[in-house]
Write a protein that holds these residues in place. Structure first.
Motif, PDB file in Angstrom:
ATOM      1  N   ALA A 127       0.829  -1.211   0.000  1.00 18.21           N
ATOM      2  CA  ALA A 127       0.000   0.000   0.000  1.00 18.21           C
ATOM      3  C   ALA A 127       0.860   1.257   0.000  1.00 18.21           C
ATOM      4  O   ALA A 127       0.566   2.219  -0.712  1.00 18.21           O
ATOM      5  CB  ALA A 127      -0.929  -0.001   1.212  1.00 18.21           C
ATOM      6  N   ILE A 128       1.932   1.233   0.763  1.00 16.03           N
ATOM      7  CA  ILE A 128       2.847   2.372   0.793  1.00 16.03           C
ATOM      8  C   ILE A 128       3.469   2.579  -0.584  1.00 16.03           C
ATOM      9  O   ILE A 128       3.512   3.698  -1.093  1.00 16.03           O
ATOM     10  CB  ILE A 128       3.941   2.165   1.865  1.00 16.03           C
ATOM     11  CG1 ILE A 128       3.330   2.273   3.259  1.00 16.03           C
ATOM     12  CG2 ILE A 128       5.075   3.162   1.685  1.00 16.03           C
ATOM     13  CD1 ILE A 128       4.270   1.851   4.373  1.00 16.03           C
ATOM     14  N   GLN A 129       3.929   1.493  -1.185  1.00 12.78           N
ATOM     15  CA  GLN A 129       4.598   1.604  -2.477  1.00 12.78           C
ATOM     16  C   GLN A 129       3.632   1.988  -3.594  1.00 12.78           C
ATOM     17  O   GLN A 129       4.027   2.586  -4.581  1.00 12.78           O
ATOM     18  CB  GLN A 129       5.308   0.303  -2.814  1.00 12.78           C
ATOM     19  CG  GLN A 129       6.502   0.053  -1.903  1.00 12.78           C
ATOM     20  CD  GLN A 129       7.137  -1.298  -2.133  1.00 12.78           C
ATOM     21  OE1 GLN A 129       6.453  -2.316  -2.184  1.00 12.78           O
ATOM     22  NE2 GLN A 129       8.449  -1.303  -2.266  1.00 12.78           N
ATOM     23  N   THR A 130       2.370   1.679  -3.430  1.00 12.96           N
ATOM     24  CA  THR A 130       1.388   1.980  -4.463  1.00 12.96           C
ATOM     25  C   THR A 130       0.766   3.354  -4.291  1.00 12.96           C
ATOM     26  O   THR A 130       0.668   4.120  -5.254  1.00 12.96           O
ATOM     27  CB  THR A 130       0.266   0.916  -4.443  1.00 12.96           C
ATOM     28  OG1 THR A 130       0.859  -0.365  -4.596  1.00 12.96           O
ATOM     29  CG2 THR A 130      -0.722   1.152  -5.563  1.00 12.96           C
ATOM     30  N   ASN A 131       0.329   3.676  -3.080  1.00 13.86           N
ATOM     31  CA  ASN A 131      -0.486   4.884  -2.879  1.00 13.86           C
ATOM     32  C   ASN A 131       0.038   5.893  -1.872  1.00 13.86           C
ATOM     33  O   ASN A 131      -0.486   7.003  -1.818  1.00 13.86           O
ATOM     34  CB  ASN A 131      -1.892   4.477  -2.420  1.00 13.86           C
ATOM     35  CG  ASN A 131      -2.620   3.705  -3.474  1.00 13.86           C
ATOM     36  OD1 ASN A 131      -2.540   4.037  -4.645  1.00 13.86           O
ATOM     37  ND2 ASN A 131      -3.326   2.671  -3.065  1.00 13.86           N
ATOM     38  N   ALA A 132       0.995   5.523  -1.063  1.00  7.48           N
ATOM     39  CA  ALA A 132       1.395   6.418   0.030  1.00  7.48           C
ATOM     40  C   ALA A 132       2.914   6.483   0.167  1.00  7.48           C
ATOM     41  O   ALA A 132       3.470   6.200   1.226  1.00  7.48           O
ATOM     42  CB  ALA A 132       0.757   5.949   1.332  1.00  7.48           C
ATOM     43  N   HIS A 133       3.570   6.903  -0.893  1.00  6.12           N
ATOM     44  CA  HIS A 133       5.024   6.958  -0.891  1.00  6.12           C
ATOM     45  C   HIS A 133       5.574   7.809   0.249  1.00  6.12           C
ATOM     46  O   HIS A 133       6.652   7.541   0.765  1.00  6.12           O
ATOM     47  CB  HIS A 133       5.543   7.513  -2.224  1.00  6.12           C
ATOM     48  CG  HIS A 133       5.314   6.607  -3.371  1.00  6.12           C
ATOM     49  ND1 HIS A 133       4.328   6.842  -4.308  1.00  6.12           N
ATOM     50  CD2 HIS A 133       5.929   5.470  -3.747  1.00  6.12           C
ATOM     51  CE1 HIS A 133       4.361   5.889  -5.200  1.00  6.12           C
ATOM     52  NE2 HIS A 133       5.313   5.033  -4.885  1.00  6.12           N
TER      53      HIS A 133
END
Length: 108
Positions: free
Chosen positions: A30-36
């Motif tokens: 999720a971090i790598q996709t939407n919440a860098h």
């Protein structure tokens, strides 16, 4: 996940908790996709936590994977230090972190 930062960074054992939570596959995805932008908080939690420095290698892999799409002074500091071995560059990034002049950058 963003709201969890307030809780984790204000709890006595919160940095351990955020490291455990954010390194779980679904949260890391999720971090790598939407919440860098959460990478900088994960990086900070790993660096300031002496007992969890063993996660530094995994963190560096994540930073390298996301370098093309996100960077800020915190992640660039770690990349200069542990990937490029550019100590002068790392010192400059550390100054940027301290001054707060560097902002997160989404790389096109």
């Amino acid at each position: 996940m963003h709201w969890a930062l307030f809780i984790f960074f204000n709890h006595e054992n919160g940095r351990n908790g955020i490291i455990d939570l954010f390194f779980q596959d679904r949260y890391l995805n999720a971090i790598q996709t939407n919440a860098h932008h959460l990478i900088r908080y994960l990086a900070t939690a790993v660096v300031v936590n002496k007992r969890r420095r063993n996660m530094l290698e995994e963190l560096i892999k994540v930073i390298q994977q996301e370098h093309h799409s996100y960077k800020d002074p915190v992640t660039e500091f770690l990349e200069c230090l542990y990937v490029n071995y550019d100590f002068d560059g790392a010192q400059q990034k550390l100054i940027e972190c301290e001054q707060g002049s560097g902002q997160r950058k989404l790389v096109p």
